[in-house]
Scaffold this motif. Structure first.
Motif, PDB file in Angstrom:
ATOM      1  N   ARG A  95     112.909  12.406  -7.909  1.00 26.29           N
ATOM      2  CA  ARG A  95     111.432  12.033  -7.574  1.00 26.29           C
ATOM      3  C   ARG A  95     111.686  11.394  -6.311  1.00 26.29           C
ATOM      4  O   ARG A  95     111.784  10.124  -6.274  1.00 26.29           O
ATOM      5  N   ALA A  96     111.313  11.918  -5.023  1.00 27.27           N
ATOM      6  CA  ALA A  96     110.859  11.037  -3.750  1.00 27.27           C
ATOM      7  C   ALA A  96     109.486  10.921  -3.717  1.00 27.27           C
ATOM      8  O   ALA A  96     108.831  11.662  -3.170  1.00 27.27           O
ATOM      9  N   LYS A  97     109.167   9.695  -3.975  1.00 29.62           N
ATOM     10  CA  LYS A  97     107.691   9.211  -3.911  1.00 29.62           C
ATOM     11  C   LYS A  97     107.288   9.085  -2.432  1.00 29.62           C
ATOM     12  O   LYS A  97     108.299   8.800  -1.560  1.00 29.62           O
ATOM     13  N   ALA A  98     106.152   9.014  -2.552  1.00 33.08           N
ATOM     14  CA  ALA A  98     105.454   8.883  -0.709  1.00 33.08           C
ATOM     15  C   ALA A  98     105.815   7.686   0.078  1.00 33.08           C
ATOM     16  O   ALA A  98     106.447   8.022   1.150  1.00 33.08           O
ATOM     17  N   ALA A  99     106.351   6.426  -0.669  1.00 32.60           N
ATOM     18  CA  ALA A  99     106.657   5.443   0.227  1.00 32.60           C
ATOM     19  C   ALA A  99     108.357   5.392   0.470  1.00 32.60           C
ATOM     20  O   ALA A  99     108.744   4.747   0.877  1.00 32.60           O
ATOM     21  N   SER A 100     109.092   6.312  -0.109  1.00 38.55           N
ATOM     22  CA  SER A 100     110.515   6.379  -0.154  1.00 38.55           C
ATOM     23  C   SER A 100     111.019   7.564   0.599  1.00 38.55           C
ATOM     24  O   SER A 100     110.423   8.614   0.720  1.00 38.55           O
ATOM     25  N   PHE A 101     112.280   7.294   0.999  1.00 38.52           N
ATOM     26  CA  PHE A 101     112.998   8.316   1.724  1.00 38.52           C
ATOM     27  C   PHE A 101     112.399   8.852   3.044  1.00 38.52           C
ATOM     28  O   PHE A 101     112.472  10.092   3.417  1.00 38.52           O
ATOM     29  N   ASN A 102     111.791   7.879   3.829  1.00 36.94           N
ATOM     30  CA  ASN A 102     111.143   8.295   5.046  1.00 36.94           C
ATOM     31  C   ASN A 102     111.648   8.045   6.187  1.00 36.94           C
ATOM     32  O   ASN A 102     111.351   8.195   7.316  1.00 36.94           O
TER      33      ASN A 102
END
Length: 341
Positions: A268-275
């Motif tokens: 799961r790539a949440k909104a605050a991650s992997f940006n």
């Protein structure tokens, strides 16, 4: 920068499926008996067993055992017991409960002192021989020399398994591909061991053969008289009788079975991650500013690869996405990675 997330039990699903393929070389499921040849064995080895080959590779082994050693050389310095007794004891120790070994194989509530054994090659059968989906065609003659044959399979489709130290056991009955015909029980089938135990008494009742079946000097010499009438003489070659009966059969079919385990990881790539990314094209200049100024306050990345690490932070698997998934602060992604082994 590299982002990591820790997966929990809720992020992991495990499934086990059974996969079957043709048992013989090249994943062939059915072979005419004429395809089988015997492998090169020493004279001493042939006192115990024969290997059936196809495409220059061992496929099955056949042997004969007698609880008292009849039908074999015995009493010499090198052979404290007869070869057939050694074979019988080996399979009894392998397949029966300790308290049953002394009494031998009980087939259809009757103790059988002599049995023929068919064993699959371990690597070829994978986890086990596939129950129900096999047929053994044995061909020979009756006492008058007329053609006689039987088709054998297991009764797992209609009968519950019997638990043994060697795993589940089923009866070997007349029929094909798991469809039972008649009520005669010829022996036992141990799928996990890849072993078929057949009563010589039951086999000889259907395919007795003639006196010619004793002649093992050449396969051609068995063209008329092959069968399973028990031969207790010291120069008997009872194991060869099974090879000849299989070779003369119209077809033999087996399938191997393998348990394939699939583990699905939901990453799961949440909104605050992997940006953000450490790709050098993402930034520029001495201040490492965004190469695309429109990304200020709203960076955009594309997820193309997933790496799975163990507890020691060692990379153990890599998965490539078929299509890049766009990621930013206003989106989340759930990617399923599946490992099968």
């Amino acid at each position: 920068m590299a982002d990591f997330i820790t997966l929990t039990a809720e992020d992991r699903v495990t499934e086990t499926t059974k996969v079957t393929t043709g048992y013989f070389t090249g994943d062939v499921g059915t072979l005419a008996g004429s395809n089988f040849t015997t492998s090169s064995l020493t004279a001493g080895e042939k006192l115990y067993y024969y290997n059936l080959q196809y495409s220059s590779a061992d496929q099955l082994s056949v042997s004969y055992g007698h609880i008292a050693g009849s039908g074999s050389i015995s009493g010499s310095t090198t052979n404290k017991v007869g070869q057939t007794e050694a074979i019988y004891r080996q399979f009894a120790s392998q397949l029966l409960k300790p308290e049953e070994i002394g009494g031998g194989f009980i087939i259809n509530s009757v103790s059988h002192s002599s049995c023929h054994f068919i064993v699959a090659e371990r690597a070829r059968m994978k986890d086990r021989l596939n129950k129900k989906n096999w047929t053994l065609h044995l061909s020979g003659s009756n006492t008058a020399g007329a053609a006689a044959k039987i088709l054998l399979t297991d009764d797992s489709d209609t009968t519950s398994l019997t638990a043994t130290p060697a795993g589940p056991r089923y009866n070997v009955v007349s029929g094909s591909a798991g469809t039972k015909v008649g009520s005669t029980i010829y022996g036992h089938f141990y799928p996990n061991m890849g072993t078929i135990v057949l009563s010589t008494t039951q086999l000889s009742a259907s395919i007795p053969g003639t006196i010619g079946s004793r002649d093992s000097s050449s396969l051609g010499g068995l063209a008329i008289g092959n069968g399973f009438a028990q031969d207790d003489t010291s120069d008997a070659d009872n194991a060869l009788k099974m090879f000849v009966a299989i070779q003369k059969g119209s077809s033999t079919a087996f399938r191997s079975e393998e348990d394939q385990t699939s583990v699905m990881y939901f990453c799961r790539a949440k909104a605050a991650s992997f940006n953000y990314t450490n790709n050098p094209t993402f930034t520029s200049g001495s201040d490492n500013g965004f190469r695309q100024r429109t990304m200020e306050g709203n960076p955009q990345t594309f997820i193309t690869t997933i790496g799975l690490y163990d507890a020691q932070d060692t990379l153990v698997a890599v998965g490539k996405l078929s299509t890049p998934v766009q990621k930013n602060y206003s989106s989340e992604a759930v990617i399923k990675a599946k490992l099968t082994y």
